[in-house]
Design a protein around this motif. Structure first.
Motif, mmCIF file in Angstrom:
data_model
loop_
_atom_site.group_PDB
_atom_site.id
_atom_site.type_symbol
_atom_site.label_atom_id
_atom_site.label_comp_id
_atom_site.label_asym_id
_atom_site.label_seq_id
_atom_site.Cartn_x
_atom_site.Cartn_y
_atom_site.Cartn_z
ATOM 1 N N ASN A 266 0.775 -1.210 0.033
ATOM 2 C CA ASN A 266 0.027 -0.284 -0.053
ATOM 3 C C ASN A 266 0.893 1.352 -0.117
ATOM 4 O OD1 ASN A 266 -2.331 1.498 -0.016
ATOM 5 N ND2 ASN A 266 -2.944 0.993 1.951
ATOM 6 N N GLY B 193 -4.694 4.480 1.107
ATOM 7 C CA GLY B 193 -4.852 3.444 -0.163
ATOM 8 C C GLY B 193 -6.255 3.340 -0.905
ATOM 9 N N PHE C 17 -0.646 -3.334 6.307
ATOM 10 C CA PHE C 17 -0.286 -2.795 5.019
ATOM 11 C C PHE C 17 1.511 -2.816 5.172
ATOM 12 C CE2 PHE C 17 -4.350 -0.287 4.640
ATOM 13 C CZ PHE C 17 -4.953 -1.325 4.297
#
Length: 351
Positions: free
Chosen positions: A184, A192, A216
């Motif tokens: 991300n 994101g 992430f």
């Protein structure tokens, strides 16, 4: 007696064809004596090369075809002209016909994916296959997917990628519960695309027995080895892969230039050549050559088109490991876990 692992080879694929495929297979056989090969391609070219490797010749069967998929063929064109008659198609079909347990090709990636999906179908409930690659990092290696099979992904596809990538990592790294991260633009949950955030919620809220979702991760986490499996869609994954390959070549060129600038630099290189060899080995793409097509109802390995014999042998050994350690079974087992938006699929139903 150990079960023989049968590998089908597209001998005509790649930049070098049989001149790399045959010695690569011979090298893989030295390291994996329980291999057996089914080789598809032009017998006139293959036979003299095979004669130079008696051990391989004793464990290989050649199937002649003079049709080969070109490296610049479009997938649709390859399907029309190469179906059932090309070395690539015949090597893939060997899995469907239970002649082989896995297929290895260094040929056209798009054509190989299209033919594999058409011939073998995807594993229920997977809609789109992915290419998973082994990526060197400061701790060793990680699995990164998708590195170019499909462009774009909804939340469900990203979750499926996480499931399949973790199954591969369990085999490659011998882990019970690999750590997984979604690539991300930041580690914060508010950042994101909506599809990535939705996939993150599903992965976070599901009680997985065989993967450990860590949230992430960013681009620099790939090289840091923050997680065992990095998940992204094919467009981003392919750009990241090509960027990493280019950076590795750039660093190598910088080192070569620096070491040849002066006598003192050359002496320093001589004194530190052990360290430079270790660096070269770490960055050597041949050691981790072989992208795995995940999501298919069969094991297909894509070797780099420009690989040498050593690199091609690594791709064969990747296929060997995926068969030996039952990749397809592990993926089916993981897909049987229910999560948001999709009912559980039993192993029997997936088969």
């Amino acid at each position: 007696m150990a079960k023989v692992v049968r590998i089908a080879l597209d001998a005509m694929g790649g930049d070098h064809g049989p001149s790399v495929v045959i010695p690569g297979a011979a090298l893989a056989l030295e390291r994996r004596p329980d291999l057996e090969f089914h080789i598809y391609g032009d017998e006139k070219i293959i036979a003299p090369l095979l004669a130079q490797h008696s051990a391989l010749a004793a464990k290989a069967k050649v199937y002649h075809t003079d049709v080969a998929v070109k490296m610049d063929d479009k997938p649709s064109q390859a399907l029309r002209s190469g179906r059932r008659v090309s070395s690539m198609w015949m090597a893939i079909e060997a899995i469907k016909n239970d002649v082989a347990d896995a297929t290895v090709s260094a040929g056209n990636t798009g054509a190989l994916m299209a033919m594999s999906k058409f011939c073998l179908n995807t594993m229920a409930p997977i809609d789109r296959p992915a290419i998973a690659a082994l990526w060197p990092n400061i701790h060793g290696e990680s699995v990164v997917l998708d590195v170019g099979a499909t462009i774009g992904a909804d939340a469900q596809h990203l979750v499926d990628l996480a499931i399949m990538g973790s199954a591969m990592a369990r085999i490659v790294f011998d882990l019970e519960k690999p750590t997984v991260g979604l690539l991300n633009v930041g580690v914060e949950e508010i950042k994101g695309l909506e599809e990535v955030k939705a996939a993150g919620r599903i992965l976070k809220e599901t009680a997985w027995s065989n993967l450990d979702y860590r949230g992430f991760v960013e681009g620099d986490d790939i090289g840091k080895g923050t997680v065992n499996v990095v998940v992204t869609e094919g467009f981003t994954g392919n750009i990241a892969l090509k960027t990493a390959e280019g950076t590795a070549k750039q660093i190598s060129q910088y080192l070569r230039d620096a070491m040849s600038r002066s006598l003192l630099a050359k002496i320093g290189f001589f004194l530190a050549q052990g360290a430079f060899k270790a660096l070269k080995d770490k960055m050597d793409p041949r050691a981790s050559n072989g992208g795995v097509f995940l999501g298919l109802d069969g094991v297909v390995i894509k070797s780099h088109g420009g690989a040498d014999a050593s690199g091609y042998a690594s791709a064969i050994e990747m296929g060997y490991d995926m068969v030996k350690h039952e990749l397809l079974g592990k993926i089916r087992e993981s897909l049987a876990i229910p999560h948001e938006g999709r009912p559980a699929f039993t192993v029997d139903a997936a088969q």
